[in-house]
Write a protein that holds these residues in place. Structure first.
Motif, PDB file in Angstrom:
ATOM      1  N   LEU A   1       0.806  -1.220   0.000  1.00 24.99           N
ATOM      2  CA  LEU A   1       0.000   0.000   0.000  1.00 24.99           C
ATOM      3  C   LEU A   1       0.839   1.271   0.000  1.00 24.99           C
ATOM      4  O   LEU A   1       0.357   2.335  -0.389  1.00 24.99           O
ATOM      5  CB  LEU A   1      -0.913   0.010   1.233  1.00 24.99           C
ATOM      6  N   ALA A   2       2.113   1.164   0.428  1.00 23.32           N
ATOM      7  CA  ALA A   2       2.907   2.374   0.658  1.00 23.32           C
ATOM      8  C   ALA A   2       3.959   2.657  -0.412  1.00 23.32           C
ATOM      9  O   ALA A   2       4.302   3.820  -0.634  1.00 23.32           O
ATOM     10  CB  ALA A   2       3.587   2.268   2.019  1.00 23.32           C
ATOM     11  N   ASP A   3       4.473   1.621  -1.078  1.00 22.08           N
ATOM     12  CA  ASP A   3       5.617   1.816  -1.970  1.00 22.08           C
ATOM     13  C   ASP A   3       5.169   1.915  -3.424  1.00 22.08           C
ATOM     14  O   ASP A   3       4.916   0.909  -4.084  1.00 22.08           O
ATOM     15  CB  ASP A   3       6.614   0.664  -1.803  1.00 22.08           C
TER      16      ASP A   3
ATOM     17  N   TYR B   1       0.449  -0.593  -8.151  1.00 24.86           N
ATOM     18  CA  TYR B   1      -0.547  -0.105  -9.112  1.00 24.86           C
ATOM     19  C   TYR B   1      -1.546  -1.194  -9.484  1.00 24.86           C
ATOM     20  O   TYR B   1      -2.730  -0.901  -9.700  1.00 24.86           O
ATOM     21  CB  TYR B   1       0.164   0.435 -10.356  1.00 24.86           C
ATOM     22  N   VAL B   2      -1.088  -2.445  -9.537  1.00 27.24           N
ATOM     23  CA  VAL B   2      -2.020  -3.555  -9.771  1.00 27.24           C
ATOM     24  C   VAL B   2      -3.044  -3.607  -8.648  1.00 27.24           C
ATOM     25  O   VAL B   2      -4.257  -3.743  -8.894  1.00 27.24           O
ATOM     26  CB  VAL B   2      -1.260  -4.893  -9.870  1.00 27.24           C
ATOM     27  N   TRP B   3      -2.567  -3.479  -7.420  1.00 22.77           N
ATOM     28  CA  TRP B   3      -3.478  -3.560  -6.279  1.00 22.77           C
ATOM     29  C   TRP B   3      -4.435  -2.369  -6.249  1.00 22.77           C
ATOM     30  O   TRP B   3      -5.631  -2.526  -6.023  1.00 22.77           O
ATOM     31  CB  TRP B   3      -2.687  -3.632  -4.974  1.00 22.77           C
ATOM     32  N   ARG B   4      -3.894  -1.182  -6.508  1.00 23.86           N
ATOM     33  CA  ARG B   4      -4.728   0.021  -6.438  1.00 23.86           C
ATOM     34  C   ARG B   4      -5.730   0.093  -7.581  1.00 23.86           C
ATOM     35  O   ARG B   4      -6.898   0.434  -7.377  1.00 23.86           O
ATOM     36  CB  ARG B   4      -3.840   1.269  -6.441  1.00 23.86           C
TER      37      ARG B   4
ATOM     38  N   SER C   1      11.667  13.536   0.386  1.00 24.74           N
ATOM     39  CA  SER C   1      12.982  13.019   0.026  1.00 24.74           C
ATOM     40  C   SER C   1      13.497  13.700  -1.237  1.00 24.74           C
ATOM     41  O   SER C   1      12.724  14.011  -2.146  1.00 24.74           O
ATOM     42  CB  SER C   1      12.917  11.505  -0.201  1.00 24.74           C
ATOM     43  N   ASP C   2      14.814  13.910  -1.280  1.00 24.78           N
ATOM     44  CA  ASP C   2      15.437  14.501  -2.470  1.00 24.78           C
ATOM     45  C   ASP C   2      15.939  13.437  -3.452  1.00 24.78           C
ATOM     46  O   ASP C   2      16.386  13.771  -4.547  1.00 24.78           O
ATOM     47  CB  ASP C   2      16.629  15.384  -2.057  1.00 24.78           C
ATOM     48  N   GLU C   3      15.881  12.183  -3.054  1.00 27.19           N
ATOM     49  CA  GLU C   3      16.387  11.110  -3.904  1.00 27.19           C
ATOM     50  C   GLU C   3      15.455  10.859  -5.089  1.00 27.19           C
ATOM     51  O   GLU C   3      14.235  10.985  -4.975  1.00 27.19           O
ATOM     52  CB  GLU C   3      16.544   9.819  -3.097  1.00 27.19           C
ATOM     53  N   ILE C   4      16.064  10.514  -6.221  1.00 26.51           N
ATOM     54  CA  ILE C   4      15.285  10.167  -7.412  1.00 26.51           C
ATOM     55  C   ILE C   4      14.697   8.769  -7.236  1.00 26.51           C
ATOM     56  O   ILE C   4      15.402   7.830  -6.859  1.00 26.51           O
ATOM     57  CB  ILE C   4      16.172  10.224  -8.673  1.00 26.51           C
ATOM     58  N   GLN C   5      13.414   8.623  -7.516  1.00 31.14           N
ATOM     59  CA  GLN C   5      12.730   7.333  -7.422  1.00 31.14           C
ATOM     60  C   GLN C   5      12.435   6.816  -8.830  1.00 31.14           C
ATOM     61  O   GLN C   5      12.192   7.591  -9.759  1.00 31.14           O
ATOM     62  CB  GLN C   5      11.436   7.466  -6.626  1.00 31.14           C
ATOM     63  N   ARG C   6      12.446   5.491  -8.967  1.00 36.55           N
ATOM     64  CA  ARG C   6      12.235   4.867 -10.282  1.00 36.55           C
ATOM     65  C   ARG C   6      11.222   3.737 -10.168  1.00 36.55           C
ATOM     66  O   ARG C   6      11.139   3.055  -9.150  1.00 36.55           O
ATOM     67  CB  ARG C   6      13.552   4.310 -10.817  1.00 36.55           C
ATOM     68  N   PHE C   7      10.474   3.523 -11.260  1.00 43.99           N
ATOM     69  CA  PHE C   7       9.512   2.412 -11.310  1.00 43.99           C
ATOM     70  C   PHE C   7      10.252   1.105 -11.588  1.00 43.99           C
ATOM     71  O   PHE C   7      11.196   1.071 -12.396  1.00 43.99           O
ATOM     72  CB  PHE C   7       8.485   2.636 -12.418  1.00 43.99           C
TER      73      PHE C   7
END
Length: 472
Positions: free
Chosen positions: A347-349, A356-359, A464-470
């Motif tokens: 639910l959080a990540d 996205y499948v769950w949501r 957060s300043d970190e870049i996040q990726r799928f």
């Protein structure tokens, strides 16, 4: 192997490795530092590189197989090539270990296909090479070739153990199974699977002898009617209560029994299967995981599992056995009602596809998870239908291992499905060339989309300043 097939296999493996090297370079340029679980794995491996073998990050939940192998490869290579300083055990160097595992997996997949389907003379070399290429590019596994995760190594040692088991080298198989266990504790299930292969083979031989004695040609170890299953269960009980048969099976499978005993000793001493942080890895009876796995397999194997002919056969089966399917539906609804768990990570990540499948699917309405039952039943039927070339004992053994490796997991994580999926795909009949090319094209598209999103569709979290990726 014919010369033309050898050339074709060498070309496919070389081409796949070259492509992987190019992708590896692109990903390493864009994501130089550790990402996601690499934040834990990379520093731990680097500690081992510097000889600090007693240092351990309590957030790591797997055994140190990946780090030990990494040090065993990187250190001698650094000594031979004269590398010094930060390049030794750098993020890029550690990730490259998985690229080597990926090449090893390619070769093992080919050898397994060759061994499992050796009696099928109708299979061409092109079909074997294509199937190897398809499985080597299986999206969920292929993606983690380029990050420092345990998956490629875990798959390598498990597939190697399976190959040795099929060749009758059970001591070697058990030793390789131990290596797989050192990468991921749940791989002990595939050690049981290897032992189960031996047991299933002996049971099938005894069953055929039993049929010959009774001269009952209507019964087959590969059919699934209720009368057949009743007779098979009676035979199974009779066979397994015989001390002579148990001694024979123990003599054949003792290396695996020793390894399973070591596993239980580890669990007793460790106080559980998980090392390190256990708060996010609690075991439970999450039966819908089997339904998620069947859906996952149906999605990635749709050229094999979905066709107008199969749909017609399924509808005919529904018409012939309405009571059986009604009972299966009721049981499925009950299992979803009472045993559905939602992990906090799911639910959080929002970096993982499962979020996205769950949501987008399961959280649309409370009834959605129940409305999907007919699709689960069809997926289960067509999944089992593709295994009809295997003996009933092999199928029972595989499903026991499948349940053991999926159901206790609270978190819906596609990586947990990699090994059961590969073993399933290795054992089903070869499809037509058209379906193989369709599957390969589908995998290429999925991989291309995944890498595009990972590299180019970055985002940031508010805190957060970190870049996040799928990613998967």
């Amino acid at each position: 192997m014919e010369r033309s097939e050898a050339y074709g296999f060498s070309g496919a493996m070389s081409g796949a490795f070259l492509l992987s090297c190019l992708l590896f370079a692109a990903i390493s340029r864009r994501q130089r530092g550790p990402y996601m679980d690499e934040v834990f794995h990379v520093p731990q491996a680097q500690a081992y590189c510097h000889g600090r073998f007693l240092q351990w990050d309590p957030m790591i939940t797997t055994l140190p197989g990946l780090y030990l192998v990494s040090v065993g490869v990187v250190k001698p290579a650094a000594w031979l090539l004269g590398w010094t300083g930060s390049v030794v055990c750098s993020v890029g160097m550690l990730r490259f270990i998985n690229l080597l595992f990926s090449a090893g997996n390619f070769y093992l997949l080919y050898l397994l296909l060759l061994k499992i389907h050796q009696k099928n003379k109708a299979v061409s070399g092109l079909q074997r090479i294509l199937s190897t290429l398809i499985l080597a590019m299986f999206p969920t596994l292929y993606f983690f070739t380029f990050l420092y995760y345990t998956d490629p190594g875990s798959v390598f040692f498990t597939l190697f153990a399976y190959l040795m088991c099929l060749y009758g080298n059970h001591k070697t198989s058990a030793l390789l199974g131990f290596c797989g266990f050192m990468f991921r504790q749940t791989n002990i299930v595939w050690t049981v699977f290897c032992a189960g292969n031996v047991v299933a083979e002996k049971l099938n031989e005894a069953w055929k002898t039993e049929l010959q004695k009774k001269k009952d040609e209507r019964i087959s170890s590969k059919k699934g009617s209720s009368s057949d299953l009743t007779r098979i269960l009676q035979f199974l009980i009779k066979y397994l209560v015989s001390p002579k048969n148990l001694i024979t099976l123990t003599a054949l499978t003792w290396p695996y029994i020793v390894l399973v005993a070591v596993f239980f000793g580890f669990v007793f001493i460790n106080g559980g299967i998980v090392v390190g942080d256990r708060s996010s890895h609690e075991a439970c009876l999450h039966f819908p995981q089997l339904f998620y796995f069947l859906s996952f397999t149906g999605f990635f194997s749709f050229p094999h599992l979905l066709s107008p002919t199969k749909i017609r056969k399924f509808l005919l089966s529904l018409r012939k056995h309405p009571m059986q399917y009604s009972l299966i539906t009721i049981i499925s609804l009950f299992l979803i009602w009472k045993f559905t768990y939602v992990h906090k990570y799911l639910l959080a990540d929002n970096r993982h596809y499962t979020f996205y499948v769950w949501r987008k699917v399961f959280q649309r309405h409370e009834l959605v998870k129940y409305l999907l039952v007919p699709f689960y039943i069809f997926a289960g039927w067509t999944f089992t239908d593709t295994l009809k070339s295997k003996s009933i004992f092999w199928i029972l053994m595989y499903f026991v291992c499948l349940l053991a490796v999926t159901v206790p997991q609270k978190l819906l994580e596609f990586r947990y499905f990699i090994l059961p999926f590969l073993i399933y795909r290795l054992n089903i009949p070869f499809p037509s060339l058209y379906r193989q090319f369709l599957e390969l094209a589908f995998y290429i598209v999925v991989n291309a989309v995944t890498f595009y999103l990972f590299l180019n569709r970055t985002f940031r979290w508010e805190n957060s300043d970190e870049i996040q990726r799928f990613m998967w």
